[in-house]
Scaffold this active site. Sequence first.
Site, PDB file in Angstrom:
ATOM      1  N   ALA A  65       0.865  -1.173   0.000  1.00  0.00           N
ATOM      2  CA  ALA A  65       0.000   0.000   0.000  1.00  0.00           C
ATOM      3  C   ALA A  65       0.905   1.227   0.000  1.00  0.00           C
ATOM      4  O   ALA A  65       2.071   1.140   0.392  1.00  0.00           O
ATOM      5  CB  ALA A  65      -0.863  -0.013   1.250  1.00  0.00           C
ATOM      6  N   GLY A 111       0.513  -4.955   0.954  1.00  0.00           N
ATOM      7  CA  GLY A 111      -0.672  -4.990   0.109  1.00  0.00           C
ATOM      8  C   GLY A 111      -0.426  -5.734  -1.196  1.00  0.00           C
ATOM      9  O   GLY A 111      -1.363  -6.296  -1.782  1.00  0.00           O
ATOM     10  N   GLU A 114      -0.952  -9.233  -0.429  1.00  0.00           N
ATOM     11  CA  GLU A 114      -2.387  -9.448  -0.161  1.00  0.00           C
ATOM     12  C   GLU A 114      -3.170  -9.548  -1.476  1.00  0.00           C
ATOM     13  O   GLU A 114      -4.093 -10.348  -1.598  1.00  0.00           O
ATOM     14  CB  GLU A 114      -2.922  -8.338   0.751  1.00  0.00           C
ATOM     15  CG  GLU A 114      -2.355  -8.482   2.163  1.00  0.00           C
ATOM     16  CD  GLU A 114      -2.749  -7.354   3.086  1.00  0.00           C
ATOM     17  OE1 GLU A 114      -2.504  -6.186   2.728  1.00  0.00           O
ATOM     18  OE2 GLU A 114      -3.285  -7.626   4.170  1.00  0.00           O
ATOM     19  N   GLU A 136       4.327  -5.244   7.310  1.00  0.00           N
ATOM     20  CA  GLU A 136       3.577  -4.163   7.965  1.00  0.00           C
ATOM     21  C   GLU A 136       3.973  -3.910   9.410  1.00  0.00           C
ATOM     22  O   GLU A 136       4.069  -2.759   9.841  1.00  0.00           O
ATOM     23  CB  GLU A 136       2.066  -4.436   7.905  1.00  0.00           C
ATOM     24  CG  GLU A 136       1.424  -4.125   6.567  1.00  0.00           C
ATOM     25  CD  GLU A 136       1.503  -5.274   5.582  1.00  0.00           C
ATOM     26  OE1 GLU A 136       2.320  -6.196   5.808  1.00  0.00           O
ATOM     27  OE2 GLU A 136       0.774  -5.266   4.590  1.00  0.00           O
TER      28      GLU A 136
HETATM   29  N1  COA Z   1       4.770   3.131  -0.370  1.00  0.00           N
HETATM   30  C1  COA Z   1       5.296   4.300  -0.746  1.00  0.00           C
HETATM   31  N2  COA Z   1       6.525   4.427  -1.235  1.00  0.00           N
HETATM   32  C2  COA Z   1       7.258   3.304  -1.354  1.00  0.00           C
HETATM   33  C3  COA Z   1       6.777   2.046  -0.969  1.00  0.00           C
HETATM   34  C4  COA Z   1       5.471   1.975  -0.452  1.00  0.00           C
HETATM   35  N3  COA Z   1       4.925   0.845  -0.067  1.00  0.00           N
HETATM   36  N4  COA Z   1       7.733   1.135  -1.205  1.00  0.00           N
HETATM   37  C5  COA Z   1       8.770   1.793  -1.719  1.00  0.00           C
HETATM   38  N5  COA Z   1       8.488   3.106  -1.813  1.00  0.00           N
HETATM   39  C6  COA Z   1       9.317   4.165  -2.352  1.00  0.00           C
HETATM   40  C7  COA Z   1      10.492   4.525  -1.469  1.00  0.00           C
HETATM   41  O1  COA Z   1      10.114   5.407  -0.438  1.00  0.00           O
HETATM   42  C8  COA Z   1      11.412   5.160  -2.467  1.00  0.00           C
HETATM   43  O2  COA Z   1      10.914   6.455  -2.716  1.00  0.00           O
HETATM   44  P1  COA Z   1      11.833   7.665  -3.215  1.00  0.00           P
HETATM   45  O3  COA Z   1      12.547   7.170  -4.437  1.00  0.00           O
HETATM   46  O4  COA Z   1      10.886   8.778  -3.476  1.00  0.00           O
HETATM   47  O5  COA Z   1      12.746   7.945  -2.071  1.00  0.00           O
HETATM   48  C9  COA Z   1      11.179   4.344  -3.721  1.00  0.00           C
HETATM   49  O6  COA Z   1       9.908   3.724  -3.550  1.00  0.00           O
HETATM   50  C10 COA Z   1      12.221   3.276  -3.985  1.00  0.00           C
HETATM   51  O7  COA Z   1      12.376   2.500  -2.808  1.00  0.00           O
HETATM   52  P2  COA Z   1      13.800   2.031  -2.292  1.00  0.00           P
HETATM   53  O8  COA Z   1      13.602   1.473  -0.941  1.00  0.00           O
HETATM   54  O9  COA Z   1      14.792   3.131  -2.464  1.00  0.00           O
HETATM   55  O10 COA Z   1      14.146   0.887  -3.373  1.00  0.00           O
HETATM   56  P3  COA Z   1      14.730  -0.556  -3.140  1.00  0.00           P
HETATM   57  O11 COA Z   1      14.752  -1.176  -4.469  1.00  0.00           O
HETATM   58  O12 COA Z   1      15.972  -0.480  -2.342  1.00  0.00           O
HETATM   59  O13 COA Z   1      13.656  -1.311  -2.214  1.00  0.00           O
HETATM   60  C11 COA Z   1      11.487  -2.106  -1.563  1.00  0.00           C
HETATM   61  C12 COA Z   1      12.371  -1.525  -2.688  1.00  0.00           C
HETATM   62  C13 COA Z   1      10.082  -2.208  -2.105  1.00  0.00           C
HETATM   63  C14 COA Z   1      12.007  -3.486  -1.163  1.00  0.00           C
HETATM   64  C15 COA Z   1      11.546  -1.189  -0.310  1.00  0.00           C
HETATM   65  O14 COA Z   1      11.274   0.123  -0.728  1.00  0.00           O
HETATM   66  C16 COA Z   1      10.553  -1.546   0.753  1.00  0.00           C
HETATM   67  O15 COA Z   1      10.832  -2.386   1.582  1.00  0.00           O
HETATM   68  N6  COA Z   1       9.388  -0.853   0.758  1.00  0.00           N
HETATM   69  C17 COA Z   1       8.400  -0.959   1.797  1.00  0.00           C
HETATM   70  C18 COA Z   1       7.570  -2.165   1.649  1.00  0.00           C
HETATM   71  C19 COA Z   1       6.512  -2.187   2.710  1.00  0.00           C
HETATM   72  O16 COA Z   1       6.767  -2.015   3.881  1.00  0.00           O
HETATM   73  N7  COA Z   1       5.303  -2.409   2.257  1.00  0.00           N
HETATM   74  C20 COA Z   1       4.179  -2.465   3.122  1.00  0.00           C
HETATM   75  C21 COA Z   1       3.536  -1.143   3.117  1.00  0.00           C
HETATM   76  S1  COA Z   1       2.087  -1.138   4.068  1.00  0.00           S
END
Ligand code: COA
Length: 709
Positions: A65, A111, A114, A136
């Site tokens: 999400a 999400g 999910e 989460e």
């Molecule tokens: N919502 C909003 N923004 C998100 C996001 C999410 N769920 N997941 C990643 N992003 C954004 C990051 O903030 C970053 O933004 P920016 O470029 O503006 O700074 C961008 O996406 C790239 O993420 P980054 O972490 O730099 O890339 P990565 O390839 O190293 O890692 C993920 C990618 C998806 C593994 C990592 O971002 C992550 O763990 N995200 C969170 C996942 C999460 O907790 N999801 C549950 C949400 S309820």
Amino acid sequence: MNAFTTQVKDYVARVELNLPGEPVNKITRGVRDEIDGLLSELASDAAVRAIVLISTKPDSFIAGADIDEFVALRSREEAHELVRKGQALVNRLAQLGKPVVAAIHGACLGGGLEVALACTYRVATDHPKTRIGLPEVQLGIIPAAGGCQRLPRLIGVRNALHVILAGRQLAARRAFRMGVVDELVHPAILDQVAWEVAARLADGWRPKRRRRGVAGLALDRNPLGRRVVYAGARKQVLKRTGGHYPAPLAALKAVRHGIRYGVEAGMDMEAALFAELAVGDVSRRLVQIFFASTALKKDPGVEGEAPPPKPVRNLGVVGAGFMGSSIGAVAVLQAGVDVRLRDTDLPSVARGLKAARKILASRVKRRRITKHQYLRLERLLSGGTGWEGFGRVDLAIEAVFEDLDVKHEVMRALDRHVPDDCVIASNTSTIPIERIAEVVGQPNRVLGMHFFSPVERMPLLEVIVTDQTASWATVTAAAFGREMGKTVIVVRDCPGFWVNRILAPYLNEAGRLLEEGVTVDAIDKTMTKYGFPVGPITLLDEIGLDVAQKASEVLYEAFGERMRPMAGLARMTEDRRLGRKSRRGFYRYEQGERRGVDEAVYEIIEAEIASHVPRGDIGRRLTYSMLNEAARAVDEGVVRSPRDGDIGAVFGIGFPAFRGGPLRYLDDVGAAQAVETLEQLAEEYGERFAPCPRLQRMAAGAERFYPSA
Ligand code: COA
């Protein structure tokens, strides 16, 4: 917005997701609205009998999400409304009446998983970038779009709790073994395999799932067994979180409720719990930490225009001891670079290589890498007593004995043997980099890379720069640190750098409390209650009392009275009590297990018989000694921003993440209140607590470290 593109061929609709203008796919309001319309069309289109959902974004199926959306939530009602929309989306997908195949490559998290769980079948790529999980709880919330319902039904309650309660991200293979995904494929054929499965599903084929991981199934299947599983999970959560993080227990409640009363009731519970958590303080702090560490991934580590980092393909490590060999192993494992390990005699080199291989082998044992990968990685490690191989290294890290003369000798040799554009790093934890760099012809390529022990587990790296360090060297070291999987903060050269500088007064204070008759137990418990993973006395035993003594002497010499070390520490080391590594410290150790406090230590450190310190002051003295020093060091520009300081404290010391870090915590307390507390402590216990000038200025001007939310 057009995030989705659909093509229909032979009764199979291929729905591509690619959220415009974003680095990752995430479920935003726009995505939800669009998919709503799309699902209606697909449901009524007679030419569509099955659907493939695939992402065309590199390495991101759906990252969850939209976190930005949920941090903007102002009230429980808003949060409840948001989560209901997410639930409606997955429910529509699950009840579409047509089979859907999720074709997963890259992040499939929160999400995103999910959504995949609401699909009929899941194909995933066997690729390191494919990460599957429900993270989460790491953000202080729970999976609330059916994750707490569908995952346990798919893989069993026990396995699902294992994934959900720790917010684990599984590698694709692990997810396959657990039964989260149905099929594992090479990225090149993901598209084709997903399409074929969809075609078979369109023809009426249905997957038969036999649960993998039969262990625990017997427990799962009857209420009594499940009660055992729940109780065990609860106990583990409380042990890990000390009761400070409400999300894992809430997730447990949502799972339990759903198993007992059905999916619908379970989702109602998910929504109610999510709404409460999403607007809570703990979640806010954890999200701030997520954003701070995400921002750090992109921060080159220098101000203004940053030169490109020099690619590191060959790494030289001098000193094949515990630190050197672990640095080498992690460099091989994470960055896949060629590592040359050098020490003065062959037995040391052999021991170092063996230790490095052991770290790699432990990954095979834990099934993080295959035997085949091990063999490939192991070949990247080599060693010797000479300087062969150093002529082509891009980065050299010394990890020899903490003695300036020894370091100088190594630096001189490196200066002679490595190429001119090689970055030279010291892994010292106590000696100023400026002093170490003195003997190098081009001191601008010298910096510190302070890894924490054990290197393979500790997430932080401090890159320490002097006034002379060139930007290209800084960005190269920081980029390579990130390649090694570390969160990197760039810190100015000063005694203790950042982490040890703020840790020292805290550990000293713990020593003082001991000398004043407070028990080891009372000190450690106070701080674990505050939220540290271990108390300061346990930490001393883990660091090693000799190491702590040496560091504290350096800081005392540099900063004087306020950093005076506990007198008893020297007596402890004289008694050859070095902590866990010598199996004798403040605690007793037998067969690698900690047994309890060694009562003999009170006599050794000449502690007072009974303590007169009021209970409430134990925690205040400990925390405020660290907070005051943190504010002082920020004022001196030791860290580049409060963000870096907080991340350093959380990842390097285990400062409670739910408090956001020492500087965020000071903002919460308020500078004026902090100054008042410090003044009281100074009056009662001594000048070392006198509030630092920065805090006084902040109190006078009602300032904060961070802009107010
Ligand atoms: N919502 C909003 N923004 C998100 C996001 C999410 N769920 N997941 C990643 N992003 C954004 C990051 O903030 C970053 O933004 P920016 O470029 O503006 O700074 C961008 O996406 C790239 O993420 P980054 O972490 O730099 O890339 P990565 O390839 O190293 O890692 C993920 C990618 C998806 C593994 C990592 O971002 C992550 O763990 N995200 C969170 C996942 C999460 O907790 N999801 C549950 C949400 S309820």
